[in-house]
Design a protein around this motif. Structure first.
Motif, PDB file in Angstrom:
ATOM      1  N   ARG A 188       0.815  -1.210   0.000  1.00 45.28           N
ATOM      2  CA  ARG A 188       0.000   0.000   0.000  1.00 45.28           C
ATOM      3  C   ARG A 188       0.855   1.270   0.000  1.00 45.28           C
ATOM      4  O   ARG A 188       1.901   1.355   0.664  1.00 45.28           O
ATOM      5  CB  ARG A 188      -0.961  -0.003   1.182  1.00 45.28           C
ATOM      6  CG  ARG A 188      -0.285  -0.132   2.515  1.00 45.28           C
ATOM      7  CD  ARG A 188      -1.250  -0.572   3.609  1.00 45.28           C
ATOM      8  NE  ARG A 188      -2.311   0.414   3.851  1.00 45.28           N
ATOM      9  CZ  ARG A 188      -3.459   0.125   4.447  1.00 45.28           C
ATOM     10  NH1 ARG A 188      -3.688  -1.119   4.871  1.00 45.28           N
ATOM     11  NH2 ARG A 188      -4.357   1.051   4.652  1.00 45.28           N
ATOM     12  N   ALA A 189       0.385   2.270  -0.718  1.00 43.21           N
ATOM     13  CA  ALA A 189       1.143   3.509  -0.907  1.00 43.21           C
ATOM     14  C   ALA A 189       1.261   4.331   0.375  1.00 43.21           C
ATOM     15  O   ALA A 189       2.184   5.137   0.514  1.00 43.21           O
ATOM     16  CB  ALA A 189       0.500   4.349  -2.005  1.00 43.21           C
ATOM     17  N   ASP A 190       0.315   4.143   1.332  1.00 42.05           N
ATOM     18  CA  ASP A 190       0.358   4.937   2.557  1.00 42.05           C
ATOM     19  C   ASP A 190       1.166   4.269   3.669  1.00 42.05           C
ATOM     20  O   ASP A 190       1.161   4.736   4.814  1.00 42.05           O
ATOM     21  CB  ASP A 190      -1.053   5.248   3.048  1.00 42.05           C
ATOM     22  CG  ASP A 190      -1.834   3.990   3.431  1.00 42.05           C
ATOM     23  OD1 ASP A 190      -1.360   2.873   3.151  1.00 42.05           O
ATOM     24  OD2 ASP A 190      -2.937   4.129   4.013  1.00 42.05           O
ATOM     25  N   ALA A 191       1.870   3.177   3.350  1.00 44.65           N
ATOM     26  CA  ALA A 191       2.683   2.498   4.373  1.00 44.65           C
ATOM     27  C   ALA A 191       3.841   3.393   4.812  1.00 44.65           C
ATOM     28  O   ALA A 191       4.471   4.060   3.985  1.00 44.65           O
ATOM     29  CB  ALA A 191       3.223   1.182   3.819  1.00 44.65           C
ATOM     30  N   TRP A 192       4.090   3.416   6.097  1.00 46.03           N
ATOM     31  CA  TRP A 192       5.269   4.108   6.618  1.00 46.03           C
ATOM     32  C   TRP A 192       6.490   3.257   6.284  1.00 46.03           C
ATOM     33  O   TRP A 192       6.423   2.015   6.336  1.00 46.03           O
ATOM     34  CB  TRP A 192       5.176   4.277   8.124  1.00 46.03           C
ATOM     35  CG  TRP A 192       4.061   5.142   8.607  1.00 46.03           C
ATOM     36  CD1 TRP A 192       2.923   5.494   7.941  1.00 46.03           C
ATOM     37  CD2 TRP A 192       3.970   5.751   9.902  1.00 46.03           C
ATOM     38  NE1 TRP A 192       2.121   6.285   8.720  1.00 46.03           N
ATOM     39  CE2 TRP A 192       2.733   6.467   9.937  1.00 46.03           C
ATOM     40  CE3 TRP A 192       4.785   5.769  11.017  1.00 46.03           C
ATOM     41  CZ2 TRP A 192       2.313   7.178  11.053  1.00 46.03           C
ATOM     42  CZ3 TRP A 192       4.385   6.474  12.143  1.00 46.03           C
ATOM     43  CH2 TRP A 192       3.161   7.178  12.161  1.00 46.03           C
ATOM     44  N   LEU A 193       7.611   3.889   5.981  1.00 45.75           N
ATOM     45  CA  LEU A 193       8.819   3.162   5.599  1.00 45.75           C
ATOM     46  C   LEU A 193       9.914   3.389   6.631  1.00 45.75           C
ATOM     47  O   LEU A 193      10.400   4.511   6.811  1.00 45.75           O
ATOM     48  CB  LEU A 193       9.303   3.603   4.211  1.00 45.75           C
ATOM     49  CG  LEU A 193       8.296   3.435   3.063  1.00 45.75           C
ATOM     50  CD1 LEU A 193       8.913   3.887   1.749  1.00 45.75           C
ATOM     51  CD2 LEU A 193       7.820   1.992   2.968  1.00 45.75           C
ATOM     52  N   GLY A 194      10.296   2.318   7.316  1.00 51.49           N
ATOM     53  CA  GLY A 194      11.363   2.401   8.298  1.00 51.49           C
ATOM     54  C   GLY A 194      12.704   2.048   7.688  1.00 51.49           C
ATOM     55  O   GLY A 194      12.782   1.267   6.749  1.00 51.49           O
ATOM     56  N   ASP A 195      13.778   2.623   8.234  1.00 52.09           N
ATOM     57  CA  ASP A 195      15.104   2.313   7.714  1.00 52.09           C
ATOM     58  C   ASP A 195      15.891   1.367   8.607  1.00 52.09           C
ATOM     59  O   ASP A 195      17.009   0.975   8.279  1.00 52.09           O
ATOM     60  CB  ASP A 195      15.909   3.595   7.470  1.00 52.09           C
ATOM     61  CG  ASP A 195      16.206   4.362   8.761  1.00 52.09           C
ATOM     62  OD1 ASP A 195      15.713   3.939   9.835  1.00 52.09           O
ATOM     63  OD2 ASP A 195      16.924   5.372   8.705  1.00 52.09           O
ATOM     64  N   SER A 196      15.291   0.980   9.735  1.00 52.65           N
ATOM     65  CA  SER A 196      15.993   0.051  10.633  1.00 52.65           C
ATOM     66  C   SER A 196      14.976  -0.688  11.496  1.00 52.65           C
ATOM     67  O   SER A 196      13.820  -0.255  11.648  1.00 52.65           O
ATOM     68  CB  SER A 196      16.980   0.797  11.533  1.00 52.65           C
ATOM     69  OG  SER A 196      16.284   1.592  12.487  1.00 52.65           O
ATOM     70  N   ASN A 197      15.413  -1.806  12.070  1.00 57.56           N
ATOM     71  CA  ASN A 197      14.557  -2.536  12.999  1.00 57.56           C
ATOM     72  C   ASN A 197      14.196  -1.673  14.202  1.00 57.56           C
ATOM     73  O   ASN A 197      13.087  -1.748  14.735  1.00 57.56           O
ATOM     74  CB  ASN A 197      15.266  -3.806  13.474  1.00 57.56           C
ATOM     75  CG  ASN A 197      15.421  -4.833  12.376  1.00 57.56           C
ATOM     76  OD1 ASN A 197      14.466  -5.195  11.706  1.00 57.56           O
ATOM     77  ND2 ASN A 197      16.640  -5.317  12.175  1.00 57.56           N
ATOM     78  N   GLY A 198      15.152  -0.839  14.628  1.00 53.08           N
ATOM     79  CA  GLY A 198      14.943  -0.029  15.819  1.00 53.08           C
ATOM     80  C   GLY A 198      13.809   0.964  15.684  1.00 53.08           C
ATOM     81  O   GLY A 198      12.964   1.070  16.586  1.00 53.08           O
TER      82      GLY A 198
END
Length: 303
Positions: A188-198
């Protein structure tokens, strides 16, 4: 007499000059520092490697420079010569096996996590897919779910975690170069995108309606430290040491150290990680050892 003294001085001066080319390199070589070993890539095994860095240095004299930038970035760094070892949290492709040398230092799983206040205990594959594809917008559309908006969290591009999840869920993250056919089955286009597990565990722990996928080992450490998250069973199977070891849990992945053939120092470190100190650091972070004698360790002895 003056000529005799002059000839004597010239003799010793010439002798000293002859000695310099032989003595200087030896002295300089003795004080030349050992070149550090540069390691970059996945943030998943990074804490385990950081934990043993000083011990490895004390045993070998080789310092480790460690950077967590994502698996694909680590591989690219190695190709362009800025990294000796890439940390890669996924299986290598047949082409990569031909191109690189590698050592599997452990196993992890991708765990689905939600906020501790979420009443949901498990999801089947079809429901998880609908959550990430966008048909489901509210937790109350799922049996036992409460009336709360879904906040769906995924991973940034060039992350091995994303690649493993995409293969499992049958969806692709949006990319600028996607074909029209690929764009019909996307996360989905509105998903937040994280750059790390933390940061993903922090978001899920702080947002009651959030759901995300992260390293099981890392999430377990954060949960034990007090992060209010919980693991969701997939098709009735919760992630655990035993479920990952026996392959029952569906999203198991390799933790690889990858390097160019012929890099002896990289090879030395990768195989050092298979020893007792390296494997203890792997299991201390909640991962599964890649050494057969440790794979059968009872669940009670795991972190």
């Amino acid at each position: 007499m003056r000529n005799k003294h002059f000839r004597t001085i010239l003799f010793f001066l010439a002798f000293a000059l002859l000695c310099v080319p032989w003595n200087v390199p030896v002295a300089a070589q003795a004080y030349e520092p050992v070149k550090p070993l540069v390691i970059s890539g996945s943030t998943t095994p990074q804490p385990s490697i950081e934990a043993v860095a000083s011990l490895f240095t004390s045993e070998t004299g080789i310092h480790l420079y460690i950077f967590g930038e994502g698996s694909e970035t680590g591989l690219q760094n190695m190709r362009n010569g800025t990294t000796d070892v890439a940390m890669v949290s996924r299986p290598l492709s047949p082409e990569e096996h031909k191109e690189f040398a590698s050592v599997v230092i452990g196993y992890d799983a991708l765990a689905i996590i939600v906020n501790q206040r979420n009443p949901i205990e498990g999801l089947d594959f079809a429901t998880l897919q609908q959550i990430y594809a966008a048909p489901i917008q509210n937790w109350n559309e799922i049996p036992a779910g409460d009336d709360r908006q879904l906040i769906v969290i995924s991973k940034q591009l060039n992350r091995a975690t994303l690649r493993i999840f995409e293969e499992y869920i049958g969806l692709k993250s949006l990319r600028p170069d996607m074909s029209t056919a690929e764009a019909t089955t996307t996360i989905r286009a509105d998903a937040w995108l994280g750059d790390s597990n933390g940061n993903i565990t922090s978001w899920v722990g702080g947002i009651p309606g959030a759901i995300g996928y992260v390293s099981y080992g890392t999430a377990l450490m954060h949960q034990k430290a007090g992060m209010p998250i919980k693991f969701i069973a997939l098709d009735g199977v919760l992630p655990s040491f035993s479920a990952i070891s026996n392959g029952q849990y569906p999203m198991r992945r390799e933790l690889n150290l990858v390097y160019l053939p012929g890099n002896q120092r990289a090879d030395q470190f990768a195989h050092w990680m298979l020893g007792q100190s390296g494997q203890m650091a792997i299991t201390a972070e909640g991962f599964v050892s890649s050494v057969d004698t440790l794979l059968s360790a009872p669940e009670a002895n795991r972190p």
